[in-house]
Scaffold this motif. Structure first.
Motif, PDB file in Angstrom:
ATOM      1  N   ASN A  33       0.848  -1.190   0.000  1.00  0.00           N
ATOM      2  CA  ASN A  33       0.000   0.000   0.000  1.00  0.00           C
ATOM      3  C   ASN A  33       0.880   1.235   0.000  1.00  0.00           C
ATOM      4  O   ASN A  33       1.978   1.227   0.549  1.00  0.00           O
ATOM      5  N   ASN A  35       0.620   5.409   0.865  1.00  0.00           N
ATOM      6  CA  ASN A  35      -0.105   6.563   1.404  1.00  0.00           C
ATOM      7  C   ASN A  35       0.572   7.819   0.879  1.00  0.00           C
ATOM      8  O   ASN A  35       1.785   7.981   1.024  1.00  0.00           O
ATOM      9  N   TYR A  36      -0.220   8.703   0.291  1.00  0.00           N
ATOM     10  CA  TYR A  36       0.311   9.889  -0.366  1.00  0.00           C
ATOM     11  C   TYR A  36       0.152  11.136   0.502  1.00  0.00           C
ATOM     12  O   TYR A  36      -0.881  11.324   1.125  1.00  0.00           O
ATOM     13  N   CYS A  43       5.433  10.103  -0.464  1.00  0.00           N
ATOM     14  CA  CYS A  43       4.519   9.021  -0.121  1.00  0.00           C
ATOM     15  C   CYS A  43       5.250   8.013   0.751  1.00  0.00           C
ATOM     16  O   CYS A  43       6.477   7.988   0.829  1.00  0.00           O
ATOM     17  N   LYS A  77      -0.175   8.356 -10.031  1.00  0.00           N
ATOM     18  CA  LYS A  77      -0.136   7.490  -8.836  1.00  0.00           C
ATOM     19  C   LYS A  77       0.078   6.009  -9.148  1.00  0.00           C
ATOM     20  O   LYS A  77       0.834   5.353  -8.429  1.00  0.00           O
ATOM     21  N   HIS A  81       3.125   4.038  -7.461  1.00  0.00           N
ATOM     22  CA  HIS A  81       2.880   2.798  -6.726  1.00  0.00           C
ATOM     23  C   HIS A  81       3.838   1.691  -7.198  1.00  0.00           C
ATOM     24  O   HIS A  81       4.531   1.074  -6.391  1.00  0.00           O
ATOM     25  N   ASN A 123      -6.894   5.192  -3.744  1.00  0.00           N
ATOM     26  CA  ASN A 123      -7.989   5.693  -2.912  1.00  0.00           C
ATOM     27  C   ASN A 123      -7.724   7.136  -2.522  1.00  0.00           C
ATOM     28  O   ASN A 123      -6.821   7.777  -3.037  1.00  0.00           O
ATOM     29  N   ASN A 125      -6.497  10.477  -0.582  1.00  0.00           N
ATOM     30  CA  ASN A 125      -5.183  10.871  -0.069  1.00  0.00           C
ATOM     31  C   ASN A 125      -5.164  10.836   1.445  1.00  0.00           C
ATOM     32  O   ASN A 125      -6.169  11.031   2.099  1.00  0.00           O
ATOM     33  N   VAL A 126      -3.978  10.627   1.977  1.00  0.00           N
ATOM     34  CA  VAL A 126      -3.760  10.718   3.409  1.00  0.00           C
ATOM     35  C   VAL A 126      -2.963  11.985   3.638  1.00  0.00           C
ATOM     36  O   VAL A 126      -1.909  12.175   3.036  1.00  0.00           O
ATOM     37  N   ASP A 128      -0.775  14.536   6.038  1.00  0.00           N
ATOM     38  CA  ASP A 128       0.131  14.427   7.177  1.00  0.00           C
ATOM     39  C   ASP A 128      -0.002  15.686   8.022  1.00  0.00           C
ATOM     40  O   ASP A 128       0.852  16.546   8.016  1.00  0.00           O
TER      41      ASP A 128
END
Length: 137
Positions: A33, A35-36, A43, A77, A81, A123, A125-126, A128
């Motif tokens: 996985n 996370n961006y 990421c 993306k 990935h 999916n 974005n995450v 920070d």
């Protein structure tokens, strides 16, 4: 351009209770996985890799790794990935080889793996927002 900034192994689990000379039929399971953090063009890749015996012999290696990458704004993306996985995977191979050779068995060199870009699902974005600079600390 995708650039590996650093990686670490979060955990290693190793079991080898098979009698000497036992022929193993090894099988791999990979979960990867990403996370961006789009605002910073970086990421975090999270890799969960497991090796078991298809005949249910008591042999298992499980390694969880995390790595931080930077990328340019023009990168897509799915490319990030797969590109980040390609940069992280040799370190996993090295860890498996070193672990098995230090455990008194022949060093296991797992085959190279490539992710299929068409199977990548992106999916939300995450962000920070907690001020943490890196999961590698």
């Amino acid at each position: 351009m995708i650039e590996l900034k650093g990686y670490k192994i979060d955990s290693i689990q190793f079991e080898n209770k098979v009698p000497n000379g036992t022929q193993l039929k090894l099988q791999n399971q990979v979960k990867y996985n990403v996370n961006y953090v789009d605002a910073e063009n970086r990421c975090i890749g999270i890799l969960d890799f497991r090796i078991t015996d298809a005949d249910m012999n008591p042999f298992e290696i499980r390694i969880n790794m995390v790595a931080e990458f930077s990328y340019t704004e023009d990168e897509q993306k799915p490319d990030i990935h797969t590109g980040s996985f390609d940069q992280m995977f040799p370190f996993l191979r090295q860890a498996v080889n070193g672990l098995t050779s230090m455990a008194g068995m022949p060093g296991l060199l797992i085959p190279m793996m490539k992710l299929d870009k068409s199977s990548v699902s992106v999916n939300n974005n995450v962000n920070d927002d907690d001020g943490e600079s890196s999961p590698l600390n």
